[in-house]
Design a protein around this motif. Structure first.
Motif, PDB file in Angstrom:
ATOM      1  N   ARG A  61       1.568  11.155  -4.315  1.00 56.23           N
ATOM      2  CA  ARG A  61       2.924  11.255  -4.852  1.00 56.23           C
ATOM      3  C   ARG A  61       3.576  12.556  -4.389  1.00 56.23           C
ATOM      4  N   LYS A  62       2.829  13.631  -4.451  1.00 59.31           N
ATOM      5  CA  LYS A  62       3.349  14.938  -4.039  1.00 59.31           C
ATOM      6  C   LYS A  62       3.745  14.947  -2.569  1.00 59.31           C
ATOM      7  N   LEU A  63       2.981  14.243  -1.744  1.00 60.44           N
ATOM      8  CA  LEU A  63       3.215  14.233  -0.296  1.00 60.44           C
ATOM      9  C   LEU A  63       4.224  13.170   0.122  1.00 60.44           C
ATOM     10  N   GLY A  64       4.735  12.417  -0.836  1.00 58.00           N
ATOM     11  CA  GLY A  64       5.792  11.458  -0.532  1.00 58.00           C
ATOM     12  C   GLY A  64       5.330  10.129   0.027  1.00 58.00           C
ATOM     13  N   ILE A  65       4.087   9.764  -0.226  1.00 58.91           N
ATOM     14  CA  ILE A  65       3.582   8.474   0.254  1.00 58.91           C
ATOM     15  C   ILE A  65       4.176   7.359  -0.599  1.00 58.91           C
ATOM     16  N   GLU A  66       4.751   6.374   0.052  1.00 61.12           N
ATOM     17  CA  GLU A  66       5.442   5.286  -0.649  1.00 61.12           C
ATOM     18  C   GLU A  66       4.466   4.327  -1.319  1.00 61.12           C
ATOM     19  N   VAL A  67       3.405   3.970  -0.598  1.00 58.17           N
ATOM     20  CA  VAL A  67       2.408   3.035  -1.129  1.00 58.17           C
ATOM     21  C   VAL A  67       1.017   3.555  -0.785  1.00 58.17           C
ATOM     22  N   LEU A  68       0.164   3.623  -1.789  1.00 58.03           N
ATOM     23  CA  LEU A  68      -1.238   4.001  -1.599  1.00 58.03           C
ATOM     24  C   LEU A  68      -2.094   2.841  -2.085  1.00 58.03           C
ATOM     25  N   THR A  69      -2.938   2.314  -1.207  1.00 56.87           N
ATOM     26  CA  THR A  69      -3.826   1.208  -1.564  1.00 56.87           C
ATOM     27  C   THR A  69      -5.265   1.703  -1.558  1.00 56.87           C
ATOM     28  N   LEU A  70      -5.971   1.476  -2.658  1.00 54.18           N
ATOM     29  CA  LEU A  70      -7.352   1.925  -2.808  1.00 54.18           C
ATOM     30  C   LEU A  70      -8.277   0.717  -2.917  1.00 54.18           C
ATOM     31  N   TYR A  71      -9.308   0.703  -2.074  1.00 55.79           N
ATOM     32  CA  TYR A  71     -10.287  -0.393  -2.077  1.00 55.79           C
ATOM     33  C   TYR A  71     -11.339  -0.054  -3.124  1.00 55.79           C
ATOM     34  N   ALA A  72     -11.137  -0.557  -4.343  1.00 54.82           N
ATOM     35  CA  ALA A  72     -11.972  -0.159  -5.472  1.00 54.82           C
ATOM     36  C   ALA A  72     -13.228  -1.007  -5.621  1.00 54.82           C
ATOM     37  N   PHE A  73     -13.104  -2.317  -5.350  1.00 54.44           N
ATOM     38  CA  PHE A  73     -14.263  -3.207  -5.533  1.00 54.44           C
ATOM     39  C   PHE A  73     -14.063  -4.411  -4.632  1.00 54.44           C
ATOM     40  N   SER A  74     -14.977  -4.599  -3.698  1.00 55.46           N
ATOM     41  CA  SER A  74     -14.843  -5.699  -2.748  1.00 55.46           C
ATOM     42  C   SER A  74     -15.518  -6.954  -3.283  1.00 55.46           C
ATOM     43  N   SER A  75     -15.175  -8.084  -2.693  1.00 55.42           N
ATOM     44  CA  SER A  75     -15.801  -9.343  -3.093  1.00 55.42           C
ATOM     45  C   SER A  75     -17.282  -9.343  -2.751  1.00 55.42           C
ATOM     46  N   GLU A  76     -17.700  -8.455  -1.848  1.00 55.81           N
ATOM     47  CA  GLU A  76     -19.117  -8.351  -1.492  1.00 55.81           C
ATOM     48  C   GLU A  76     -19.888  -7.411  -2.427  1.00 55.81           C
ATOM     49  N   ASN A  77     -19.168  -6.606  -3.195  1.00 52.93           N
ATOM     50  CA  ASN A  77     -19.842  -5.640  -4.079  1.00 52.93           C
ATOM     51  C   ASN A  77     -20.613  -6.305  -5.211  1.00 52.93           C
ATOM     52  N   TRP A  78     -20.375  -7.598  -5.448  1.00 53.14           N
ATOM     53  CA  TRP A  78     -21.161  -8.311  -6.467  1.00 53.14           C
ATOM     54  C   TRP A  78     -22.632  -8.369  -6.101  1.00 53.14           C
ATOM     55  N   ARG A  79     -22.951  -8.110  -4.845  1.00 52.66           N
ATOM     56  CA  ARG A  79     -24.349  -8.136  -4.393  1.00 52.66           C
ATOM     57  C   ARG A  79     -25.123  -6.896  -4.852  1.00 52.66           C
TER      58      ARG A  79
ATOM     59  N   GLY B 215       8.835   3.520  -8.461  1.00 46.23           N
ATOM     60  CA  GLY B 215       7.887   3.817  -7.392  1.00 46.23           C
ATOM     61  C   GLY B 215       7.559   5.295  -7.389  1.00 46.23           C
ATOM     62  N   PRO B 216       6.583   5.702  -6.612  1.00 45.02           N
ATOM     63  CA  PRO B 216       5.816   4.975  -5.597  1.00 45.02           C
ATOM     64  C   PRO B 216       4.895   3.902  -6.180  1.00 45.02           C
ATOM     65  N   THR B 217       4.209   3.179  -5.296  1.00 45.37           N
ATOM     66  CA  THR B 217       3.353   2.078  -5.714  1.00 45.37           C
ATOM     67  C   THR B 217       1.893   2.424  -5.468  1.00 45.37           C
ATOM     68  N   LEU B 218       1.080   2.222  -6.508  1.00 42.86           N
ATOM     69  CA  LEU B 218      -0.361   2.360  -6.395  1.00 42.86           C
ATOM     70  C   LEU B 218      -0.960   0.963  -6.425  1.00 42.86           C
ATOM     71  N   VAL B 219      -1.616   0.592  -5.337  1.00 39.52           N
ATOM     72  CA  VAL B 219      -2.227  -0.728  -5.222  1.00 39.52           C
ATOM     73  C   VAL B 219      -3.737  -0.564  -5.326  1.00 39.52           C
ATOM     74  N   ILE B 220      -4.356  -1.321  -6.215  1.00 40.84           N
ATOM     75  CA  ILE B 220      -5.811  -1.297  -6.347  1.00 40.84           C
ATOM     76  C   ILE B 220      -6.349  -2.652  -5.904  1.00 40.84           C
ATOM     77  N   ALA B 221      -7.245  -2.634  -4.938  1.00 39.19           N
ATOM     78  CA  ALA B 221      -7.871  -3.864  -4.446  1.00 39.19           C
ATOM     79  C   ALA B 221      -9.146  -4.109  -5.239  1.00 39.19           C
ATOM     80  N   LEU B 222      -9.160  -5.185  -6.032  1.00 42.54           N
ATOM     81  CA  LEU B 222     -10.276  -5.508  -6.924  1.00 42.54           C
ATOM     82  C   LEU B 222     -10.781  -6.908  -6.628  1.00 42.54           C
ATOM     83  N   ASN B 223     -12.097  -7.017  -6.469  1.00 43.83           N
ATOM     84  CA  ASN B 223     -12.681  -8.297  -6.091  1.00 43.83           C
ATOM     85  C   ASN B 223     -11.917  -8.854  -4.887  1.00 43.83           C
ATOM     86  N   TYR B 224     -11.666  -7.959  -3.938  1.00 48.85           N
ATOM     87  CA  TYR B 224     -10.828  -8.265  -2.781  1.00 48.85           C
ATOM     88  C   TYR B 224     -11.678  -8.418  -1.528  1.00 48.85           C
TER      89      TYR B 224
END
Length: 222
Positions: free
Chosen positions: A34-52, A112-121
């Motif tokens: 947010r401080k650096l002015g990023i419009e969208v930040l997407t974080l890969y928090a948990f993948s569909s393979e992490n169930w293993r 905004g900005p937008t924080l996107v969290i990728a879950l079971n992705y």
């Protein structure tokens, strides 16, 4: 966000300690973005393979996600951050789905900005689902197959209303995308850094943006 387990192992700590520090890194980096002015930040928090992973570790990760949502939501609201979640997150535990629903609802009108969290992705599953929906529309006569182009396909992806992906950063020294935003990364700049995720901070993010700014993006042209 890779390297939580190795961070803990280097310190002779249980893996959950690395994941807890990883959550702290999420807080730091989200604020820095947010401080650096990023419009969208997407974080890969948990993948569909992490169930293993071992059941106990998955349970710990879900517990940390609950804690993050509970502890950070007020700040996201006050800072005007819009929360988005991509992936098959409705397949998670009902109480966690309810927390995510509530968090999205509280932030949906934020500017905004937008924080996107990728879950079971998983990007392959995302692409297959998009192709399946287009095929169904073509079969029932609501879509002319000849009308399917890149833009029409992208409209079926989870990121359809987000700006194009510019920079993809992977921490911990691994050099692969691990089923993350495969379609969206077609012309993104890729940056692989040795820093373990729990050690990633504002300076590391700023350095990544500096390196991104030095690259010449031709998109196939001269």
């Amino acid at each position: 966000m890779d390297g939580n387990g190795r961070w803990a192992k280097k310190r002779f700590l249980p893996r959950i300690a690395g994941h807890k520090q990883g959550v702290e890194a999420v807080r730091r980096v989200a604020r820095a973005a947010r401080k650096l002015g990023i419009e969208v930040l997407t974080l890969y928090a948990f993948s569909s393979e992490n169930w293993r992973r071992p059941e106990e570790e998955v349970r710990d990760l879900m517990g940390l996600l609950r804690h993050f949502l509970a502890s950070e939501l007020d700040e996201l609201v006050s800072e005007g951050v819009r929360l988005r979640v991509i992936g098959d997150w409705r397949g998670l535990a009902p109480d966690l789905v309810a927390m995510i629903d509530a968090a999205i609802a509280r932030t949906v009108a934020n500017p905004g900005p937008t924080l996107v969290i990728a879950l079971n992705y998983g990007a392959q599953a995302e692409i297959l689902a998009a192709a399946r929906r287009l095929a169904e529309q073509a079969c029932d006569g609501t879509l002319d197959p000849s009308a399917i182009d890149e833009a029409r396909f992208e409209a079926e992806l989870a990121t359809a209303d987000l700006p194009p992906l510019d920079l993809l950063i992977r921490t911990s020294g691994e050099h692969r995308l691990s089923n993350f935003l495969l379609w969206q990364a077609a012309y993104a700049e890729l940056l692989f850094v040795d820093t373990l995720w729990p050690d990633f901070d504002e300076k590391a993010l700023a350095d990544a943006l500096d390196r991104f700014g030095q690259r010449q993006r031709r998109f196939g042209g001269l």
